[in-house]
Design an enzyme around this catalytic site. Structure first.
Site, short mmCIF file in Angstrom:
data_model
loop_
_atom_site.label_atom_id
_atom_site.label_comp_id
_atom_site.label_asym_id
_atom_site.label_seq_id
_atom_site.Cartn_x
_atom_site.Cartn_y
_atom_site.Cartn_z
N ASN B 10 0.76 -1.22 0.03
CA ASN B 10 0.00 0.02 -0.10
C ASN B 10 0.95 1.13 0.05
O ASN B 10 0.45 2.23 -0.51
CB ASN B 10 -0.83 0.08 1.22
CG ASN B 10 -1.81 -0.83 1.44
OD1 ASN B 10 -2.21 -1.58 2.43
ND2 ASN B 10 -2.39 -1.65 0.24
N ASP B 74 -19.49 -5.23 -4.79
CA ASP B 74 -20.26 -5.54 -3.99
C ASP B 74 -20.73 -4.20 -3.12
O ASP B 74 -21.65 -3.85 -2.66
CB ASP B 74 -19.88 -6.61 -3.37
CG ASP B 74 -20.86 -7.67 -2.79
OD1 ASP B 74 -21.15 -7.94 -1.78
OD2 ASP B 74 -21.84 -7.89 -3.87
N CYS B 112 -27.89 6.52 -10.68
CA CYS B 112 -27.30 6.11 -9.59
C CYS B 112 -26.13 5.08 -10.06
O CYS B 112 -26.07 4.81 -11.13
CB CYS B 112 -28.26 5.22 -8.72
SG CYS B 112 -28.72 3.57 -9.27
N CYS B 127 -14.70 -25.32 -21.05
CA CYS B 127 -14.06 -26.18 -22.31
C CYS B 127 -12.68 -25.31 -22.42
O CYS B 127 -11.72 -26.18 -22.82
CB CYS B 127 -14.82 -26.54 -23.20
SG CYS B 127 -15.49 -25.30 -24.30
N CYS B 395 -33.93 1.15 -14.28
CA CYS B 395 -33.20 0.70 -13.41
C CYS B 395 -33.91 -0.04 -11.98
O CYS B 395 -34.88 0.73 -11.49
CB CYS B 395 -32.26 1.91 -12.78
SG CYS B 395 -31.01 1.44 -11.28
#
Lengths: 410, 499
Positions: B10, B74, B112, B127, B395
């Site tokens: 970092n 997320d 948004c 595959c 949305c």
């Protein structure tokens, strides 16, 4: 469950051979209802059945840290592959360097990192923007940084220079360069940070010879030209930059003389060579021949620069009271150049004259752009800007202007 | 708010942190560093996950603006929903290398964060990974998600390692035998057996299907006997001239095949022979020094030995398929999805964020912008501002548009719906699913035993067999109370893979 992305192009040749069935390309399906442009997700029953192997799942290389950037991120290769990059002397980076610089080596490669570690940068004039720039190149791991600024720390210095702790007990009696030097050392112990006392323009050629890049800020017009010339007179071609912020806008000038580097062109490394005018040559370009729709900041800053030079003012030392005189000068300069006054708006001049203090977020932006440019110049990787950069928080544009005498066509 | 602790990698850009801070909370150290420069600001640091229930709508309502510097989709979606629910402006941003972006999200005024889909992460068909790799990244996925998982991960997990195109049945009992080490089996013997099986035998099997290779370069099977010199085949790979002889030392701080073999430079390209040696040595070290972890290991880019193993395996496979090999450094970046990052781009984006934040605080909404940072100038611009986009009326997050799901209601288990759709696709953290007045699923601390049992039972049922049966034409509602998001889903029955 299958989230189908059409990777096999609809028909999988390898999946033929009897038992496998054709898969339909789900991306052809339109989403149901009003579900915008996301495809409907199609569920398929899991395994089972008559022992026929179903196509179970797609393996996703799903980033756990997926960043929000536009789509060509995924086409963006990690610069030039390391094993094709120019090798200088084959010494490997130390383990410490590899660990610390991992994330940036992935951007510009180990060779560029090695070049940085051998580079010596001279910096004169330390306000907020330069503080940001210094922070960036120290973090990047240059060999050394030499700071020149004997001015005493004042409350005004604290406005945008985050390297100065706001404690009068700590900064009183010390120069800006000294205080910044102490703070900067902390950012990266592998970089040699030091102070040189005196006036940048008074140092001789031997002094300048030691450096690989020179950056000046808060510099008068005449001194800028003097230092630029010193860089040009040496046999070693030292890139010269000037950087300044006023109010919420900023300017960077670059003179890399004759600069060869590699740049990326359709996944390949291509050699390129650029020629730069000196600062004096650049600003001598007649205004009428400037690029169309050139940034008005270029012109406004030239007017202010001239005003300060003529009046013997320290750079940035103007106030609203000077506005009439500056506007008068603008008119005179425009007339001499047969150039329309309206091209350099009153409002812009007014803004720069009255609010000379730096605006911290703009310092970060300009200091960031210059950091990137200096890293490119030292590493010779990536095409450096030519030759002016402007940012104005009012319109949010960060623009490169090429202001140089056009080379005569043969 | 930040749940992370500081790491060495970092420090090249996160300049509020120093080496001495490694291991400490980012939020807390950042707070201390900023107070040194501006002691009069009130800063509260939370060493916590922003998705944690303590950061509910009421918490968000206390703020005038929210600035995101998150590193995953997320969490961004979660914060987006909370800001919409709280009516608080959100400033989003991201950087990678020289590229960067800043956007402002204002409820009802601008799009948004979820109005327009973000570029999807790259996916690869099975595959390609198991049979016909053409790029190095395919080899990495094979080495990491198949081979590494098979050898060191959870044995109960499905694994496609032995999928072969000319034989519909999975390698069934035989494959398990191959990867299981017999009790008295010598580690050297076992590793040779694995090597020959995945790089030799499996390739021979694949080659037997002519159709696959009509328009593709045929891979070459690689056997250990071809790669190792005679002495190496019989003796140890680690010779006594290697100063860091990891196999005889007592627990070294970091167990490493590279160190044991005297390979010092992670940027160096190894030969096929060197990769093979690393493969064997890493496999041995796992089985000897880290045997208690075998059977539950998950690949971690900061696990040096795992990275070495995956690099070696990917390279050998690449060599087999005529794909250029890569250094450990490069392989680690791909396998670990490492985002490359520099201080300068972050500084520029930070400045842009603050400029927008100040406009929000001054309620200067007319001048809000989205800004792109380009690596190369476009129309002279390195920094390109654009007008914010309007909300997307379709949305499902900010405009509450219903969705449609096509599913085989007689075969799909409810569990898959919860995991793959509700949590992953719709980004709900603490979901609740209803069909009319019937609660089919929920999570929470206050549920009693009976309810938990019911919900567990529901997960194993197929849609049509749920207590409140879901068939084609039904509408169900999915909600996340913390995100204050409610979603109606129309179910369409689709029989797939019909014969």
């Amino acid at each position: 469950m299958v989230v189908m992305g059409g990777g096999c192009g609809g028909v999988c040749v390898c999946c033929r051979g009897g038992r496998w069935r054709q898969r339909r390309k789900v991306s052809d399906r339109s989403g149901g209802g009003g579900y915008g442009s996301w495809p409907a997700v199609v569920l398929v029953s899991g395994g089972g059945g008559s022992g026929i192997k179903r196509f179970k799942y797609l393996i996703c290389l799903l980033p756990s840290s997926f960043n929000f950037t536009y789509s060509f991120l995924f086409a963006y290769p990690n610069s030039i592959p390391h094993h094709f990059a120019m090798t200088i002397d084959g010494e490997a980076l130390t383990e410490q360097e590899t660990a610390l610089y991992d994330r940036q080596i992935r951007v510009w490669g180990a060779d560029a990192q090695r070049r940085l570690s051998k580079a010596h940068v001279l910096i004169g004039g330390m306000k907020g923007t330069v503080a940001e720039f210094c922070k960036n190149i120290v973090l990047a791991g240059v060999g050394s940084v030499t700071l020149v600024d004997d001015s005493p720390v004042t409350e005004e210095s604290l406005n945008a220079n985050f390297l100065i702790p706001p404690d009068a007990k700590l900064y009183t009696g010390r120069s800006v360069a000294e205080i910044c030097c102490d703070s900067l050392k902390d950012f990266n112990p592998m970089v040699d940070v030091s102070v040189a006392k005196g006036e940048l323009s008074s140092f001789d050629a031997d002094f300048y010879e030691k450096f690989d890049v020179v950056v000046v800020s808060c510099c008068s017009l005449s001194i800028k030209k003097v230092i630029n010339e010193k860089c040009r007179k040496l046999s070693k071609q030292i890139p010269f930059y000037s950087i300044d912020c006023r109010d919420s806008c900023g300017e960077i000038f670059a003179d890399l003389q004759v600069h060869s580097c590699t740049k990326k062109h359709a996944d390949e490394a291509v050699e390129c060579c650029l020629q730069y005018p000196s600062f004096a040559e650049a600003i001598a370009v007649p205004w009428k021949t400037l690029p169309k729709r050139v940034s008005k900041l270029y012109l406004a800053i030239r007017v202010l620069e001239k005003f300060e030079d003529v009046e013997g003012r320290r750079p940035g030392d103007t106030s609203a009271a000077d506005l009439p005189a500056v506007l008068k000068l603008r008119n005179e300069l425009c007339e001499a150049q047969s150039f329309g006054e309206s091209q350099i708006p009153d409002s812009l001049i007014g803004r720069l004259v009255s609010n000379s203090l730096e605006f911290p977020p703009v310092c970060a932006i300009i200091g960031g752009i210059l950091g990137q440019e200096v890293i490119k110049a030292i590493s010779r990787k990536g095409e450096p800007m030519k030759n002016f950069f402007y940012f104005d928080a009012m319109d949010g544009k960060g623009v490169i202007e090429d202001i140089s005498t056009p080379t005569p066509t043969s | 708010v930040d749940m992370d602790t500081i790491e060495v990698s970092n420090l090249n850009r996160q300049f509020l942190f120093r080496k001495s801070h490694v291991g400490q909370s980012k939020a807390k150290v950042a707070r201390d560093a900023v107070l040194k420069v501006r002691p009069d600001i009130s800063i509260t640091a939370y060493h916590a996950n922003v998705k944690s229930p303590e950061f509910n709508v009421d918490f968000f309502k206390e703020f005038n603006v929210v600035l995101n510097g998150l590193d995953n989709l997320d969490a961004r979606r979660h914060v987006n929903r909370l800001c919409l629910a709280a009516g608080v402006p959100l400033i989003e941003s991201g950087t990678t290398g020289f590229l960067g972006q800043v956007a402002v999200h204002l409820k009802d005024r601008t799009e948004c964060y979820e109005c327009y889909p973000k570029p999807a992460p790259k996916t690869y068909p099975v595959c390609t990974i198991t049979s016909t790799p053409s790029k190095f990244v395919h080899c990495i996925v094979w080495a990491k998600d198949l081979l590494f998982a098979k050898l060191f991960g959870d044995k109960n997990q499905d694994n496609d390692l032995n999928v072969r195109s000319n034989d519909g049945a999975s390698s069934s009992e035989n494959s398990d035998d191959v990867f299981e080490r017999r009790n008295d089996e010598d580690i050297k013997c076992f590793s040779r057996r694995i090597y020959d099986h995945v790089f030799g035998y499996n390739i021979e099997m694949a080659l037997s299907n002519e159709e696959t290779w009509k328009n593709r370069t045929r891979p070459k099977p690689i056997y250990a006997r071809d790669v190792l010199s005679d002495s190496q085949k019989n003796g140890d790979l680690v010779t006594s001239d290697n100063p860091d002889n990891g196999s005889t030392d007592s627990d070294s701080v970091s167990v490493s095949a590279m160190a044991a073999l005297g390979l010092k430079n992670p940027q160096e390209l190894w030969s096929l022979e060197e990769n093979s040696k690393v493969f064997f040595e890493a496999l041995k070290l796992f089985l000897v020094k880290r045997v208690e972890e075998v059977g539950s290991l998950i690949f971690d880019k900061d696990d040096q030995l795992a990275v070495e193993f995956v690099t070696a395996a990917a390279n050998i496979r690449a060599a087999s398929f005529g794909i250029p090999m890569h250094s450990l450094f490069e392989a680690k970046g791909i396998a670990g999805n490492i985002i490359h990052a520099v201080a300068t781009t972050n500084a520029i984006v930070a400045g842009l964020i603050v400029i927008e934040a100040i406009k929000v605080l001054r309620q200067d909404f007319e001048n809000l912008r989205m800004t792109y940072c380009n690596e190369h100038p476009k129309r002279k611009m390195l920094l390109m501002p654009v007008e914010p986009f309007e909300p997307n009326k379709a949305c499902f997050v900010c405009s509450k548009t219903p969705l449609t799901l096509e599913v085989d209601t007689s075969r799909t288990k409810f569990r898959e719906f919860i995991e793959k759709i509700v949590r992953a696709k719709l980004g709900m953290n603490l979901p609740l699913v209803m069909h009319g007045l019937s609660l089919l699923y929920e999570v929470g601390d206050d549920l009693d035993e009976d309810m938990i049992r019911n919900y567990e039972a529901n997960l194993d049922k197929v849609f049509s067999e749920l207590p409140s049966s879901i068939t084609g034409g039904t509408m169900i509602t999915v909600e996340d109370l913390q995100q204050e998001l409610s979603c109606n889903i129309n179910i369409k029955h689709r029989c797939l893979f019909s014969y």
